[in-house]
Enzyme design. Structure first.
Site, PDB file in Angstrom:
ATOM      1  NE  ARG A 220      61.016  15.348  27.901  1.00  0.00           N
ATOM      2  CZ  ARG A 220      59.981  16.168  27.800  1.00  0.00           C
ATOM      3  NH1 ARG A 220      60.047  17.378  28.332  1.00  0.00           N
ATOM      4  NH2 ARG A 220      58.892  15.797  27.158  1.00  0.00           N
ATOM      5  CG  ASP A 244      59.561  22.695  35.132  1.00  0.00           C
ATOM      6  OD1 ASP A 244      58.979  22.785  36.240  1.00  0.00           O
ATOM      7  OD2 ASP A 244      59.032  22.181  34.123  1.00  0.00           O
ATOM      8  CD  GLU A 249      61.346  15.198  35.498  1.00  0.00           C
ATOM      9  OE1 GLU A 249      60.248  15.081  34.905  1.00  0.00           O
ATOM     10  OE2 GLU A 249      62.239  15.996  35.144  1.00  0.00           O
ATOM     11  CG  HIS A 268      58.512  17.811  34.048  1.00  0.00           C
ATOM     12  ND1 HIS A 268      59.125  16.700  33.507  1.00  0.00           N
ATOM     13  CD2 HIS A 268      58.072  18.535  32.976  1.00  0.00           C
ATOM     14  CE1 HIS A 268      59.060  16.742  32.190  1.00  0.00           C
ATOM     15  NE2 HIS A 268      58.425  17.852  31.843  1.00  0.00           N
TER      16      HIS A 268
END
Length: 307
Positions: A220, A244, A249, A268
């Site tokens: 995360r 990623d 985000e 992501h």
């Protein structure tokens, strides 16, 4: 058994009478704009956001929730008391492991730099191998932090490339953890977001990594304090980062992480494959059939679960 499913063709197929169906189950279908108001024993969460997710979790008569994600931080805090929660690590584990391995290999071979040069129409090369900045994973000390099923799969993928892999968990004592991290050439984060892990990678911890180490994150984004990561990158202490997930985000346009030449970012999508929805529906079918047989399905999330 009445179950709420995503309003997608692959999940509608579970109502059929062929080999894809679930005999004896009654289904209703939700979308981002509509949640059936009637009672249901279970909810399968998939791409449900905000108010829609909250409405689904308040379904009358709810006994269990299956989230077709590996992470549970978007569900667990809102789960009504007494409702069982299941996740779907097995739906995503191999794709995530492959994605992390691909990020690591591309970073070591400098593919991000060559792609940038390609966009500029520039032949980027050097006649001196010592100045190339290119490496392999041979002999690289890789520490997987969050050493669960995905971590074990990643270890297997990295072994043929000569990496030396060790694993730690969120429950690993701090002294032991810091000793392992201080020797790492790569630190791979596969931890969930919890009150104990948010911001765990901060300036103090980054300072303990040896100069030139790389950091990969497929857990995360909020595991890392972004400002501290930028400072470690800009100072040259970190060799680079393969991300990623980010915090914030999605990463907004103009954010300084975009401009870091030694950072590789994907949006992501580590677990994304073209057949992901079909595999999610298949996993749901197996889950429901197992439950109908009076057995405990895989993926039960227990309080105090460690990664």
């Amino acid at each position: 058994m009445r179950v709420l499913l995503p309003d997608l063709p692959e999940f509608h197929a579970l109502s059929g009478h062929d080999e894809h169906g679930v005999p004896g189950a009654e289904f209703a279908f939700y979308s981002q704009d509509h949640v059936p108001p009637e009672q249901a024993e279970g909810v399968v969460l998939w791409l449900a956001r905000g108010e829609t997710r909250e409405k689904l979790l308040k379904t009358p008569g709810l006994k269990w929730v299956l989230t077709l994600t590996a992470g549970i931080d978007h569900v667990q805090p809102h789960l009504p008391p007494g409702v069982a929660l299941y996740n779907a690590n097995r739906l995503h584990d191999r794709a995530v492991a492959v994605h992390v391995a691909a990020l690591m290999l591309s970073a070591m071979r400098g593919l991000h730099r060559f792609r940038d040069a390609q966009h500029e129409g520039r032949w980027s090369s050097t006649r001196n191998p010592n100045d190339s900045g290119l490496h392999t994973l041979d002999g690289q000390n890789v520490v997987i932090w969050g050493y669960g099923h995905i971590g074990h799969l990643l270890e297997g993928l990295l072994a043929p490339f000569g990496a030396e892999v060790s694993g730690i968990r969120s429950s690993t004592p701090d002294l032991q953890r810091d000793g392992v991290l201080s020797r790492a050439d790569w630190v791979v984060l596969l931890l969930p977001s919890t009150s104990d892990t948010r911001g765990i990678v901060n300036a103090e911890l980054l300072g303990r990594l040896k100069p030139g180490a790389w950091l990969a994150n497929a857990g995360r984004g909020n595991l890392i304090v972004t400002g501290d990561l930028l400072a470690a990158l800009e100072s040259g202490h970190l060799g680079g980062a393969a991300l990623d997930v980010t915090d914030p985000e999605p990463l907004p346009e103009g954010h300084p992480l975009w401009a870091q030449k030694n950072v590789v970012i994907t949006p992501h999508i580590a677990s994304t494959t073209t057949d992901l929805v079909a595999r999610g529906a298949s996993l749901t079918r197996d889950f429901l059939l197992t439950m109908q047989q009076g057995q405990e399905p895989e993926g039960r999330v227990l309080d105090g679960q460690k990664y």
